[in-house]
Design an enzyme around this catalytic site. Structure first.
Site, PDB file in Angstrom:
ATOM      1  CE  LYS A 180      19.659  13.989  -4.856  1.00 19.92           C
ATOM      2  NZ  LYS A 180      21.056  13.499  -4.777  1.00 19.92           N
TER       3      LYS A 180
ATOM      4  CE1 TYR B  72      21.384  15.859   0.217  1.00 19.09           C
ATOM      5  CE2 TYR B  72      21.029  17.854  -1.054  1.00 19.09           C
ATOM      6  CZ  TYR B  72      20.959  16.475  -0.929  1.00 19.09           C
ATOM      7  OH  TYR B  72      20.459  15.714  -1.968  1.00 19.09           O
TER       8      TYR B  72
ATOM      9  CG  PHE C 278      30.110  15.881  -1.682  1.00 21.71           C
ATOM     10  CD1 PHE C 278      28.789  15.956  -1.269  1.00 21.71           C
ATOM     11  CD2 PHE C 278      30.941  14.939  -1.085  1.00 21.71           C
ATOM     12  CE1 PHE C 278      28.298  15.113  -0.276  1.00 21.71           C
ATOM     13  CE2 PHE C 278      30.453  14.086  -0.089  1.00 21.71           C
ATOM     14  CZ  PHE C 278      29.128  14.181   0.308  1.00 21.71           C
TER      15      PHE C 278
ATOM     16  NE  ARG D  88      19.121   5.409   1.724  1.00 21.95           N
ATOM     17  CZ  ARG D  88      20.043   6.361   1.567  1.00 21.95           C
ATOM     18  NH1 ARG D  88      19.676   7.599   1.226  1.00 21.95           N
ATOM     19  NH2 ARG D  88      21.307   6.090   1.724  1.00 21.95           N
TER      20      ARG D  88
ATOM     21  CB  THR E  59      25.394   7.301  -3.137  1.00 20.46           C
ATOM     22  OG1 THR E  59      24.752   6.993  -1.889  1.00 20.46           O
ATOM     23  CG2 THR E  59      25.587   8.801  -3.261  1.00 20.46           C
TER      24      THR E  59
ATOM     25  NE  ARG F 225      20.454   8.015  -5.967  1.00 26.45           N
ATOM     26  CZ  ARG F 225      20.687   8.135  -4.663  1.00 26.45           C
ATOM     27  NH1 ARG F 225      21.152   7.112  -3.960  1.00 26.45           N
ATOM     28  NH2 ARG F 225      20.449   9.280  -4.055  1.00 26.45           N
TER      29      ARG F 225
ATOM     30  CG  ASN G 211      22.420  10.822  -6.801  1.00 29.85           C
ATOM     31  OD1 ASN G 211      21.698  11.812  -6.712  1.00 29.85           O
ATOM     32  ND2 ASN G 211      23.078  10.317  -5.768  1.00 29.85           N
TER      33      ASN G 211
ATOM     34  CG  HIS H 282      17.025  13.007  -0.789  1.00 31.14           C
ATOM     35  ND1 HIS H 282      18.217  12.877  -0.119  1.00 31.14           N
ATOM     36  CD2 HIS H 282      16.058  13.065   0.164  1.00 31.14           C
ATOM     37  CE1 HIS H 282      17.978  12.877   1.198  1.00 31.14           C
ATOM     38  NE2 HIS H 282      16.672  12.985   1.387  1.00 31.14           N
TER      39      HIS H 282
ATOM     40  CD  GLU I  47      15.766  13.851   4.641  1.00 31.72           C
ATOM     41  OE1 GLU I  47      15.109  13.187   3.818  1.00 31.72           O
ATOM     42  OE2 GLU I  47      16.972  13.628   4.878  1.00 31.72           O
TER      43      GLU I  47
HETATM   44  P1  DAT Z   1      22.398   9.391  -0.678  1.00 34.41           P
HETATM   45  O1  DAT Z   1      21.798  10.432  -1.595  1.00 34.41           O
HETATM   46  O2  DAT Z   1      22.482   8.063  -1.356  1.00 34.41           O
HETATM   47  O3  DAT Z   1      21.724   9.345   0.653  1.00 34.41           O
HETATM   48  P2  DAT Z   1      24.574  10.749   0.694  1.00 34.41           P
HETATM   49  O4  DAT Z   1      23.592  11.126   1.725  1.00 34.41           O
HETATM   50  O5  DAT Z   1      25.847  10.101   1.123  1.00 34.41           O
HETATM   51  O6  DAT Z   1      23.915   9.808  -0.431  1.00 34.41           O
HETATM   52  O7  DAT Z   1      24.999  12.045  -0.137  1.00 34.41           O
HETATM   53  C1  DAT Z   1      24.016  13.000  -0.509  1.00 34.41           C
HETATM   54  C2  DAT Z   1      24.267  13.415  -1.914  1.00 34.41           C
HETATM   55  O8  DAT Z   1      25.523  14.050  -2.006  1.00 34.41           O
HETATM   56  C3  DAT Z   1      24.335  12.259  -2.911  1.00 34.41           C
HETATM   57  O9  DAT Z   1      23.061  11.874  -3.379  1.00 34.41           O
HETATM   58  C4  DAT Z   1      25.185  12.836  -3.991  1.00 34.41           C
HETATM   59  C5  DAT Z   1      26.154  13.741  -3.241  1.00 34.41           C
HETATM   60  N1  DAT Z   1      27.412  13.046  -2.947  1.00 34.41           N
HETATM   61  C6  DAT Z   1      27.615  12.073  -2.026  1.00 34.41           C
HETATM   62  N2  DAT Z   1      28.891  11.650  -2.009  1.00 34.41           N
HETATM   63  C7  DAT Z   1      29.517  12.379  -2.961  1.00 34.41           C
HETATM   64  C8  DAT Z   1      30.846  12.434  -3.451  1.00 34.41           C
HETATM   65  N3  DAT Z   1      31.803  11.629  -2.941  1.00 34.41           N
HETATM   66  N4  DAT Z   1      31.125  13.306  -4.450  1.00 34.41           N
HETATM   67  C9  DAT Z   1      30.182  14.107  -4.957  1.00 34.41           C
HETATM   68  N5  DAT Z   1      28.905  14.130  -4.530  1.00 34.41           N
HETATM   69  C10 DAT Z   1      28.580  13.275  -3.557  1.00 34.41           C
HETATM   70 MG    MG Z   2      21.644  10.699   2.184  1.00 37.43          MG
END
Ligand code: DAT
Ligand code: MG
Length: 143
Positions: A3, A43, A51, A79, A85, A96, A106, A109, A120
């Protein structure tokens, strides 16, 4: 994907090193600033969450490095290598856990299933950008 925070912090090499050291193959890679349109598709599962807009703004805020990583079990393994996350909850030894502090920064991705990996990959790469090749050490990575 590394990222924008990872790229800005000079961590791209460290992350690529972990992927290569594991034994996985990077079969496509690009540095680019993701367009808003592509970020929203990337996304789309998070549309409506509080968020979401911050996430789109962040992911389009600077260059990121998109990669296709190939190898046995690579989706689940990446992963695990990325870690939880929230970096505060990510285990030491994960990207991370070792390199990040907050959820919104973080560093990496990773696709979360074969279905999202397919989606993707098709979103970020044209078929001809994905290169089939053999690592010279494959006989020592697979039994
Ligand atoms: P991951 O990246 O582990 O697959 P995710 O798909 O749930 O996690 O979310 C995508 C991204 O969104 C994550 O890397 C960071 C952001 N994110 C997730 N949950 C969040 C939250 N509660 N507050 C702020 N950002 C968040
Ligand atoms: Mg995700």
């Amino acid at each position: 994907m590394v990222k924008p925070d990872g790229v800005q912090r000079g961590l791209t090499g460290e992350i690529i090193k972990r992927i290569e050291n594991k034994g996985f193959k990077i079969v496509a890679m690009r540095l680019s600033v993701m367009s808003e349109e592509r970020a929203k598709k990337h996304y789309e599962e998070h549309v409506g969450k509080k968020f979401y807009q911050a996430l789109v703004d962040f992911i389009t805020s600077g260059p990121s490095v998109q990669m296709v990583v190939e190898g046995k079990g690579s989706i689940a393994a990446m992963r695990k290598m990325n870690g939880a996350t929230n970096p505060a909850e990510a285990a030491p030894g994960t990207i991370r856990g070792d390199l990040g502090i907050e959820t919104g920064r973080n560093v990496v991705h990773g696709s979360d299933s074969p279905e999202s990996a397919k989606r993707e990959i098709e979103l970020h790469f044209r078929p001809e950008e994905i290169v089939a090749f053999q690592r010279i050490d494959e006989a020592w990575l697979y039994e």
